[in-house]
Design a protein around this motif. Structure first.
Motif, short mmCIF file in Angstrom:
data_model
loop_
_atom_site.label_atom_id
_atom_site.label_comp_id
_atom_site.label_asym_id
_atom_site.label_seq_id
_atom_site.Cartn_x
_atom_site.Cartn_y
_atom_site.Cartn_z
N GLY A 1 4.34 9.77 1.26
CA GLY A 1 5.15 9.36 2.39
C GLY A 1 6.53 8.97 1.86
O GLY A 1 6.64 8.39 0.78
N MET A 2 7.58 9.31 2.60
CA MET A 2 8.93 8.99 2.13
C MET A 2 9.74 8.32 3.23
O MET A 2 9.60 8.66 4.40
N LEU B 1 0.85 -1.19 0.00
CA LEU B 1 0.00 0.00 0.00
C LEU B 1 0.89 1.24 0.00
O LEU B 1 1.76 1.39 0.86
N LEU B 2 0.67 2.12 -0.96
CA LEU B 2 1.46 3.35 -1.05
C LEU B 2 1.13 4.24 0.15
O LEU B 2 -0.04 4.50 0.42
N ALA B 3 2.15 4.68 0.86
CA ALA B 3 1.93 5.56 2.01
C ALA B 3 1.65 6.98 1.52
O ALA B 3 2.49 7.58 0.85
N LEU B 4 0.47 7.48 1.83
CA LEU B 4 0.09 8.85 1.45
C LEU B 4 -0.40 9.57 2.70
O LEU B 4 -1.13 9.00 3.51
N TRP C 1 6.19 2.50 1.49
CA TRP C 1 5.11 1.55 1.26
C TRP C 1 4.79 0.85 2.57
O TRP C 1 5.68 0.59 3.37
N THR C 2 3.51 0.55 2.79
CA THR C 2 3.15 -0.23 3.97
C THR C 2 2.39 -1.46 3.46
O THR C 2 2.38 -1.72 2.26
N SER C 3 1.82 -2.20 4.38
CA SER C 3 1.08 -3.40 4.00
C SER C 3 -0.39 -3.05 3.76
O SER C 3 -0.92 -2.10 4.34
#
Lengths: 262, 262
Positions: free
Chosen positions: A16-17, A7-10, A25-27
């Protein structure tokens, strides 16, 4: 697939960086239970998703200083992933209802479509073609400073393609409206997606019939002709630059570089 | 201005035509009292308008045989006026509600905008960029026959530019998806508005790495390579033509003519 999916971290629409300056990225397990998920594609065999922001402020977001800083830090590959994801989730967040009947819409086809739950109409993500053009006259370029831009910052004129226009007609109309100058020999140079919120930038070159300008004061603060040497010096930058060049990531910089080497 | 203003005659979205085959115009007095009017521009000093069709069937309308016949009869100037007007009134008819909040929208800025009466969001007419491409390999062109097209009718492959893509990336992805062929050296040739309902057609040329095709059977009925002589013969037409060329008004015909003379 859940344990492998990413899941793209936004943060809202901001990327998110991680500590290395790459996209975080997260799960998929981190997504809220009722979240709308957009499928971004496969990274190897791992499906990648982004989450549509919850309902709330849903005005389209233009590029801003914080975003420019994030964009300057991301690699070209990460920037492309982020840009595409941002454009899509932003479109979903602003299209929760059917423009045809006012009914609620729901996400479909992995996030590349929304369907109306009431009248069945299908809606697709929108991409707006925008022309951006270098106007040349006797080896000088016409560049403008938009209302609200910082002192000394100049870039190419640009505007949306309107219904019923070709790219070449849009360039000619836009230049005439903003500068009063008529152009000929419009040619295509390059294109670039610009997901703030959802533009396709179409970079062109045109020759001006004349260098007498009548600036549209509702759009522009300044409109000037710059010599090839001035454009080259601006691209190098530094305290003596004749103007502040557009950001590295903008197609305007690519167009100016192309022209200065022509 | 009422007595001088002209109203474009439309039957639904079809053009009204006079006995000479030109677009028919009536007086603004003929518009229903509560009609939404779109300003098309000035004809000399006479303002020209078109009427948004009343609420009802609001599915987007693609080009059909009756429309092709009307288009073939209209002059290029009339076709441009009709195309722009049709695209705009069709957009209004399908955007009576706000995609953000579901509230009712109302026409604004002479028909070049709709505003939400509930949340205030502004909505603008949509134009969808579409790439259409001539794929060349050893002096032959790849052309396809769409599902549902008549036997023998071939044209260039085409597809919408997706969020996050440049024109060149869209061409490469679309060709790969429809034919399994990878392309290089994508170049821009010409563009044309296509108001059925609201496309900007972006005509390109690309070189194929290989001529082995894997046809996408969900989109195409046939996919073939044609020699330059075959393309030339098709453009001439007649009973011995190797395939039925696209309509005169379509950018595909322009692209084929450009290539055959190259």
């Amino acid at each position: 697939m859940g344990w492998r999916a990413r899941l793209l971290a936004l943060d809202g629409l901001m990327p998110g960086m991680d500590e290395a300056g790459a996209l975080a990225w997260t799960s998929l397990a981190d997504a809220p239970q009722d979240a709308e998920l957009v499928f971004l594609g496969l990274d190897g065999d791992r499906p990648c998703f982004a989450c549509v922001p919850p309902q709330g402020d849903s005005a389209p977001r233009m590029a801003n200083p914080a975003l420019w800083a994030a964009m300057a830090a991301l690699s070209p590959g990460d920037l492309a992933v982020y840009g595409g994801a941002r454009s899509l989730v932003d479109w979903h967040a602003r299209h929760r209802f059917c423009a045809q009947c006012g009914g609620a819409t729901e996400i479909a086809k992995g996030g590349w479509q929304r369907n109306c739950t009431q009248c069945g109409a299908q809606h697709f993500p929108r991409t707006d073609p925008v022309t951006i053009m270098l106007v040349e006259h006797e080896d000088r370029l016409m560049l403008g400073r938009g209302l609200g831009w910082g002192e000394g910052r100049f870039s190419a004129l640009a505007g949306f393609v309107e219904p019923g226009e070709s790219i070449e007609e849009a360039v000619a109309r836009e230049v005439l409206e903003e500068s009063g100058v008529t152009v000929r020999d419009v040619s295509y140079v390059a294109s670039q997606p610009w997901p703030f919120p959802s533009q396709l930038m179409i970079g062109c070159h045109a020759l001006a019939d004349d260098d007498t300008v009548t600036m549209d004061e509702t759009e522009l603060a300044e409109l000037r002709w710059f010599t090839r040497d001035e454009v080259k010096a601006a691209l190098v930058g530094g305290p003596d630059a004749p103007f502040a060049k557009p950001p590295r990531e903008a197609i305007a910089t690519h167009l100016l570089t192309w022209w200065s080497a022509k």
